[in-house]
Design an enzyme around this catalytic site. Structure first.
Site, PDB file in Angstrom:
ATOM      1  CG  HIS A   1     -14.416  -1.593  -0.486  1.00  0.00           C
ATOM      2  ND1 HIS A   1     -15.731  -0.149  -0.575  1.00  0.00           N
ATOM      3  CD2 HIS A   1     -13.017   0.050   0.222  1.00  0.00           C
ATOM      4  CE1 HIS A   1     -14.824   0.630   0.273  1.00  0.00           C
ATOM      5  NE2 HIS A   1     -13.598   0.894   0.962  1.00  0.00           N
TER       6      HIS A   1
ATOM      7  NE  ARG B   1     -12.430   8.450   0.592  1.00  0.00           N
ATOM      8  CZ  ARG B   1     -11.530   8.235   0.890  1.00  0.00           C
ATOM      9  NH1 ARG B   1     -12.051   7.265   2.266  1.00  0.00           N
ATOM     10  NH2 ARG B   1     -10.434   7.551   0.519  1.00  0.00           N
TER      11      ARG B   1
ATOM     12  N   PRO C   1      -7.148  -2.443   7.909  1.00  0.00           N
ATOM     13  CG  PRO C   1      -6.891  -3.117   6.163  1.00  0.00           C
ATOM     14  CD  PRO C   1      -8.092  -3.196   6.854  1.00  0.00           C
ATOM     15  CG  ASN C   2      -3.187   1.106   4.515  1.00  0.00           C
ATOM     16  OD1 ASN C   2      -2.066   0.568   4.846  1.00  0.00           O
ATOM     17  ND2 ASN C   2      -4.317   0.034   4.029  1.00  0.00           N
TER      18      ASN C   2
ATOM     19  NE  ARG D   1      -5.445   5.305   4.623  1.00  0.00           N
ATOM     20  CZ  ARG D   1      -6.725   4.512   5.108  1.00  0.00           C
ATOM     21  NH1 ARG D   1      -7.202   4.491   5.948  1.00  0.00           N
ATOM     22  NH2 ARG D   1      -6.808   4.082   3.498  1.00  0.00           N
TER      23      ARG D   1
ATOM     24  CB  ALA E   1      -8.466  -1.372   2.314  1.00  0.00           C
TER      25      ALA E   1
ATOM     26  CD  GLU F   1     -19.375  -1.482   6.818  1.00  0.00           C
ATOM     27  OE1 GLU F   1     -20.755  -2.171   6.751  1.00  0.00           O
ATOM     28  OE2 GLU F   1     -18.667  -0.956   5.706  1.00  0.00           O
TER      29      GLU F   1
ATOM     30  NE  ARG G   1     -11.436   5.434  -1.090  1.00  0.00           N
ATOM     31  CZ  ARG G   1     -10.466   4.737  -0.958  1.00  0.00           C
ATOM     32  NH1 ARG G   1     -10.191   3.929   0.323  1.00  0.00           N
ATOM     33  NH2 ARG G   1      -8.927   5.408  -1.434  1.00  0.00           N
TER      34      ARG G   1
ATOM     35  CG  ASN H   1     -12.781   1.975   9.717  1.00  0.00           C
ATOM     36  OD1 ASN H   1     -12.954   1.653   8.756  1.00  0.00           O
ATOM     37  ND2 ASN H   1     -12.350   3.212  10.196  1.00  0.00           N
TER      38      ASN H   1
ATOM     39  CE1 TYR I   1     -10.280   7.259   5.799  1.00  0.00           C
ATOM     40  CE2 TYR I   1      -7.768   7.383   4.144  1.00  0.00           C
ATOM     41  CZ  TYR I   1      -8.962   7.281   4.568  1.00  0.00           C
ATOM     42  OH  TYR I   1      -9.999   6.404   4.064  1.00  0.00           O
TER      43      TYR I   1
ATOM     44  CG  ASP J   1     -18.762 -15.767   4.122  1.00  0.00           C
ATOM     45  OD1 ASP J   1     -19.660 -14.868   3.352  1.00  0.00           O
ATOM     46  OD2 ASP J   1     -18.114 -16.634   3.617  1.00  0.00           O
TER      47      ASP J   1
ATOM     48  CB  SER K   1     -13.884   8.866   4.568  1.00  0.00           C
ATOM     49  OG  SER K   1     -13.906   7.524   4.046  1.00  0.00           O
TER      50      SER K   1
ATOM     51  CG  HIS L   1     -16.780   2.917   6.152  1.00  0.00           C
ATOM     52  ND1 HIS L   1     -15.287   2.690   6.115  1.00  0.00           N
ATOM     53  CD2 HIS L   1     -17.646   2.116   6.331  1.00  0.00           C
ATOM     54  CE1 HIS L   1     -16.157   1.305   5.602  1.00  0.00           C
ATOM     55  NE2 HIS L   1     -17.353   1.811   6.029  1.00  0.00           N
TER      56      HIS L   1
HETATM   57  C1  DQA Z   1     -11.737   4.252   5.937  1.00  0.00           C
HETATM   58  C2  DQA Z   1     -12.690   3.923   4.164  1.00  0.00           C
HETATM   59  C3  DQA Z   1     -12.272   3.027   3.202  1.00  0.00           C
HETATM   60  O1  DQA Z   1     -12.345   3.178   1.692  1.00  0.00           O
HETATM   61  C4  DQA Z   1     -10.405   3.174   3.203  1.00  0.00           C
HETATM   62  O2  DQA Z   1     -10.291   1.988   2.678  1.00  0.00           O
HETATM   63  C5  DQA Z   1     -10.443   3.241   4.486  1.00  0.00           C
HETATM   64  C6  DQA Z   1     -11.159   3.953   5.533  1.00  0.00           C
HETATM   65  C7  DQA Z   1     -12.711   4.984   6.085  1.00  0.00           C
HETATM   66  O3  DQA Z   1     -12.719   4.696   7.615  1.00  0.00           O
HETATM   67  O4  DQA Z   1     -13.048   5.911   5.900  1.00  0.00           O
HETATM   68  O5  DQA Z   1      -9.319   2.672   5.359  1.00  0.00           O
HETATM   69  O6  DQA Z   1     -12.984   2.834   5.940  1.00  0.00           O
END
Ligand code: DQA
Length: 144
Positions: free
Chosen positions: A76, A106, A9-10, A17, A73, A97, A110, A70, A22, A83, A101, A99
């Site tokens: 978390h 942070r 998401p996002n 954003r 959110a 996994e 997170r 990635n 980012y 699963d 950032s 990220h």
């Molecule tokens: C993220 C870090 C997450 O905490 C955040 O919710 C994101 C982006 C990152 O790529 O740094 O949406 O996964």
């Protein structure tokens, strides 16, 4: 060897954003850069929906596809993603996994990932290079 890169998401809002966190590149910019830079064949998927991401992980398991994810959110708090990834890993497949950032540096919410225990490894804090490093790791593990 087959690899899919999943974005949660996002991440479709990258470039707009919080660019100070980012970066200024869009998700498409990052994908195009990865194609050029890696020379590694991969599939690419983004969704803001947990269920869509779970469906993709299940398909990856059934089709014996390694995963770079990635989870945004969902990192978390999504036990559903945990699963699905746990089952994928138990099937002998690789998952990484990523990220952009460094969540450990942070806000406190997170600093816990429910995803990390279910994947092969985690790469964080190096911007778009995290995807490249993950692809290279999978390629070297698969020996081709
Ligand atoms: C993220 C870090 C997450 O905490 C955040 O919710 C994101 C982006 C990152 O790529 O740094 O949406 O996964």
């Amino acid at each position: 060897m087959s690899i899919v890169i999943l974005n949660g998401p996002n991440l479709n809002m990258l470039g707009i954003r919080e660019p100070e966190i980012y970066g200024t590149e869009s998700l498409d910019d990052i994908k195009n850069w990865l194609v050029d830079e890696s020379g590694i064949d991969f599939q690419w998927f983004q969704s803001n929906s947990e269920g869509d991401l779970i469906d993709q992980i299940q398909t990856s398991q059934l089709e014996k596809t390694d995963i770079v994810i990635n989870p945004g959110a969902f990192t978390h708090y999504s036990y559903g993603l945990h699963d699905a990834l746990s089952s994928h890993k138990a099937a002998g497949l690789v998952s990484i996994e990523c990220h952009l950032s460094n969540p450990a540096a942070r806000e406190s919410f997170r600093q816990n990932s429910v995803i990390s225990p279910a994947v092969t490894g985690t790469i964080a804090g190096f911007g778009k290079n995290v995807y490249l490093l993950a692809l290279q790791e999978i390629k070297s593990r698969r020996g081709n």
